[in-house]
Design a protein around this motif. Sequence first.
Motif, PDB file in Angstrom:
ATOM      1  N   GLN A   1      37.879  43.153  23.284  1.00 16.32           N
ATOM      2  CA  GLN A   1      37.631  42.932  24.583  1.00 16.32           C
ATOM      3  C   GLN A   1      38.092  43.923  25.623  1.00 16.32           C
ATOM      4  O   GLN A   1      37.857  44.319  26.649  1.00 16.32           O
ATOM      5  CB  GLN A   1      38.236  41.463  24.789  1.00 16.32           C
ATOM      6  N   LYS A   2      39.364  44.492  25.067  1.00 17.16           N
ATOM      7  CA  LYS A   2      39.912  45.344  25.643  1.00 17.16           C
ATOM      8  C   LYS A   2      39.069  46.750  25.898  1.00 17.16           C
ATOM      9  O   LYS A   2      39.274  47.351  26.937  1.00 17.16           O
ATOM     10  CB  LYS A   2      41.352  46.079  24.955  1.00 17.16           C
ATOM     11  N   HIS A   3      38.176  47.043  25.237  1.00 13.97           N
ATOM     12  CA  HIS A   3      37.343  48.212  25.171  1.00 13.97           C
ATOM     13  C   HIS A   3      36.235  47.775  26.120  1.00 13.97           C
ATOM     14  O   HIS A   3      35.849  48.665  26.876  1.00 13.97           O
ATOM     15  CB  HIS A   3      36.774  48.478  23.627  1.00 13.97           C
ATOM     16  N   VAL A   4      35.755  46.494  25.958  1.00 12.32           N
ATOM     17  CA  VAL A   4      34.654  46.131  26.666  1.00 12.32           C
ATOM     18  C   VAL A   4      35.120  45.854  28.190  1.00 12.32           C
ATOM     19  O   VAL A   4      34.527  46.403  29.164  1.00 12.32           O
ATOM     20  CB  VAL A   4      34.137  44.814  26.296  1.00 12.32           C
ATOM     21  N   ASP A   5      36.247  45.442  28.474  1.00 11.57           N
ATOM     22  CA  ASP A   5      36.914  45.470  29.821  1.00 11.57           C
ATOM     23  C   ASP A   5      36.948  46.752  30.674  1.00 11.57           C
ATOM     24  O   ASP A   5      36.707  46.780  31.296  1.00 11.57           O
ATOM     25  CB  ASP A   5      38.190  44.644  29.590  1.00 11.57           C
ATOM     26  N   PHE A   6      37.236  47.787  29.602  1.00  9.97           N
ATOM     27  CA  PHE A   6      37.582  49.005  30.160  1.00  9.97           C
ATOM     28  C   PHE A   6      36.138  49.625  30.597  1.00  9.97           C
ATOM     29  O   PHE A   6      36.052  50.068  32.011  1.00  9.97           O
ATOM     30  CB  PHE A   6      38.132  50.036  29.275  1.00  9.97           C
ATOM     31  N   VAL A   7      35.155  49.446  29.630  1.00  8.42           N
ATOM     32  CA  VAL A   7      34.006  50.032  30.044  1.00  8.42           C
ATOM     33  C   VAL A   7      33.360  49.349  31.174  1.00  8.42           C
ATOM     34  O   VAL A   7      32.842  49.882  32.065  1.00  8.42           O
ATOM     35  CB  VAL A   7      32.924  49.925  28.701  1.00  8.42           C
ATOM     36  N   TYR A   8      33.419  48.102  31.175  1.00 14.03           N
ATOM     37  CA  TYR A   8      32.741  47.143  32.313  1.00 14.03           C
ATOM     38  C   TYR A   8      33.377  47.712  34.031  1.00 14.03           C
ATOM     39  O   TYR A   8      32.855  48.158  34.644  1.00 14.03           O
ATOM     40  CB  TYR A   8      33.123  45.722  32.363  1.00 14.03           C
ATOM     41  N   HIS A   9      34.707  47.868  33.908  1.00 11.16           N
ATOM     42  CA  HIS A   9      35.376  48.183  35.220  1.00 11.16           C
ATOM     43  C   HIS A   9      35.178  49.694  35.558  1.00 11.16           C
ATOM     44  O   HIS A   9      35.020  50.074  36.582  1.00 11.16           O
ATOM     45  CB  HIS A   9      36.866  47.995  35.075  1.00 11.16           C
ATOM     46  N   PHE A  10      35.024  50.517  34.493  1.00 13.43           N
ATOM     47  CA  PHE A  10      34.713  52.101  34.569  1.00 13.43           C
ATOM     48  C   PHE A  10      33.266  52.134  35.312  1.00 13.43           C
ATOM     49  O   PHE A  10      32.990  52.793  36.171  1.00 13.43           O
ATOM     50  CB  PHE A  10      34.863  52.658  33.128  1.00 13.43           C
ATOM     51  N   LYS A  11      32.482  51.405  34.657  1.00 18.61           N
ATOM     52  CA  LYS A  11      31.044  51.463  35.372  1.00 18.61           C
ATOM     53  C   LYS A  11      30.904  50.941  36.605  1.00 18.61           C
ATOM     54  O   LYS A  11      30.228  51.334  37.605  1.00 18.61           O
ATOM     55  CB  LYS A  11      30.186  50.646  34.419  1.00 18.61           C
ATOM     56  N   ILE A  12      31.775  49.832  36.979  1.00 20.69           N
ATOM     57  CA  ILE A  12      31.644  49.287  38.479  1.00 20.69           C
ATOM     58  C   ILE A  12      32.268  50.040  39.339  1.00 20.69           C
ATOM     59  O   ILE A  12      31.782  50.426  40.408  1.00 20.69           O
ATOM     60  CB  ILE A  12      32.333  47.782  38.348  1.00 20.69           C
ATOM     61  N   LYS A  13      33.199  50.861  39.058  1.00 25.25           N
ATOM     62  CA  LYS A  13      34.121  51.883  39.751  1.00 25.25           C
ATOM     63  C   LYS A  13      33.117  52.896  40.138  1.00 25.25           C
ATOM     64  O   LYS A  13      32.924  53.538  41.176  1.00 25.25           O
ATOM     65  CB  LYS A  13      35.286  52.161  39.294  1.00 25.25           C
ATOM     66  N   GLU A  14      32.535  53.293  39.140  1.00 24.54           N
ATOM     67  CA  GLU A  14      31.383  54.617  39.267  1.00 24.54           C
ATOM     68  C   GLU A  14      29.925  54.101  39.867  1.00 24.54           C
ATOM     69  O   GLU A  14      29.201  54.916  40.095  1.00 24.54           O
ATOM     70  CB  GLU A  14      31.081  55.307  37.868  1.00 24.54           C
ATOM     71  N   GLU A  15      30.011  52.948  40.109  1.00 27.24           N
ATOM     72  CA  GLU A  15      28.601  52.482  40.853  1.00 27.24           C
ATOM     73  C   GLU A  15      27.615  52.558  39.713  1.00 27.24           C
ATOM     74  O   GLU A  15      26.411  53.025  40.130  1.00 27.24           O
ATOM     75  CB  GLU A  15      28.578  53.000  42.038  1.00 27.24           C
TER      76      GLU A  15
END
Length: 471
Positions: free
Chosen positions: A342-356
Motif C-alpha cells: 500500500q505504501k507503493h500504491v499510495d506514492f504512485v497515486y499521489h504522484f500522479k495526482i500532483k502531476e495531473e
Amino acid sequence: MADDVVKTGFFAQNSTLNKCNAAILSGISIYNVMIYIGEDMEQLQELRKKANNLKDNRKYEQATEIYKQIIDNHESHCNDWDYWNYAFCLKKQRMYNAASEICKSLLRINKDFVPAKNLLCWCLFYSKIKNKKSEDEFLEASRKVLKLCSQKDKYSPYTITVFKVLEHFKHKNDYPAEKILKCTNMLDPELLNFEPYRIKENDKEIELASQLELYFMHRTKALLNCGKYDQCINECDHALKSLNKFHYNNDIWFKWRMALSYKALAKYKESIEGLYEIATRKKDWFILKEISENLYHQNKVEEAFMYAVKACLRKGDIDKKLNLFLLIADILISLNDKVNAQKHVDFVYHFKIKEERETGTYLNNLISANNFEISEDLDLDMQYKQLVEFWTQIKASRQKRNTGFIKKLLPNGKSGFIEASDGKTYYFQIRNIKNNPANLHESQKVTFCIEDGFDAKKNKPSKIAVEIKTE
C-alpha cells in the motif's frame, strides 16, 4: 523562360531547315549555308570542351556562363546534355530553383531523360529536404523525389531521402510506427550499403552506422510498436546475423526487441534468456524491470521481487518508474505484505495526482481489488525516502556478502581487482566502494557482493564485485 530556352534546342532540326530555306530564298547557296553551319558546330564543340573542362575542375560559375552562351547562341544544335550541364552547374552554386526549372522543362519534352529526373530530385533534396524549413514542404518534396526516381539508380537521392523521412518521424513525440514501417517497405535491403560510413570531424575520424544497420534499426522498432512480434523477432535475428559491425549499441537493442516480442507472445523463457544477456552489458533499470516481469509471469515471485528492487535502486526518473513501483506492490501482495504494497500504491497515486495525470487501470485495479485506503495527504519526498530505505534493506538482506582483499589498483585510479577468500579474482570500480574510498590501498580487507558484468576487452560476460565495504 527556361522552358522557352529548352524548346529552341529541341526544335534544332526545324531551325536548321528554316535557315536553309531562308538562305535559298535570299539567293545564298546551300554550300555557303553548310559552311556556316560547320563553322557554327566547330565553335560549339570548342565551347562545350571549355565548359566541360571548367565543370570537371569545379569552376561552376565560369562554366555556367559558357553553357548559357552555348544555349543563347547555338540553340539549333543544343542537346539534352547541354541543358543538363547548365542546370548541374546552377545546382552546384545552390541556385536550386533555376536548376529545377531547366530540369522540369527538359522533362516536359523528354520525360524519359533520367539524368534530368535525378538532378531535379537532388535540387529538391538540398533545398527542401536536407535543409528542412517546414514539415509540409519537407514531406511534399520527399513524396516528389520518391515518385520521380528509383532506389535502383545509384545516382538518385531516393535512398537518402527515405532515411531523412525515417529520421524525421523517429523524433516525433507520438512515435508514428505505422508510417515508419511503411517507409521501410519502400526500401529493398538487398540494395542498401552494408559498410559503415566514415566521416572526419575536428580532425577525428568517426564511424557511423551503415544504411543496412539503420534500416534494421528503424524497421524492428516499428514492427515491435505495431505488435508484429513474430516478424520483429525474425528481422532482429536477421540483423544480428547479417551485420558485421554494430553502432549505437544496436546489437543490444535488436536483442532487446526480440526479448520484448517473446514476452508479448508469452514465451517467457526465450525472453528472459535474452534479457539476462542484455543485463550483463547494460545497467538500465528498465532491463531489470523486464526481467522481474518475466519471472513474475513464471511464478518465480522471490526472484522477481529481487530484480524489481534492484531496478528501483538504479538511476532513473521517478515519473518513468511508476509502473515499476506498482509491479513491486503486486509482488508484495503475492508475498502477503500488503502494508508495504500500500505504501507503493499510495506514492504512485499521489504522484500522479500532483502531476495531473490519469491514475490508470493498473493502479485503480490494485486499489479496488485489495481494498486499499488512499491517504488524503502525503509528503511525497518523505514517502519516497522511506521506500528507498525499504528497497535498500531488502537488497542487503538477500545478497550474500563475500570477504577478500584489494589485490591490485589500476593506474587509471578508477578500478582494480579484489581477490576473494576462495582465491577467485573479481574486477571492481572504485565508485562501488561504499565507505572511505579515498584511503583505499592494496592488500586492504573488504567485504563485497557479486553481480553479473561484461568484460568489454574479452567481449564476454563476467562476474564483478559491487557493494564493497572496507574493513
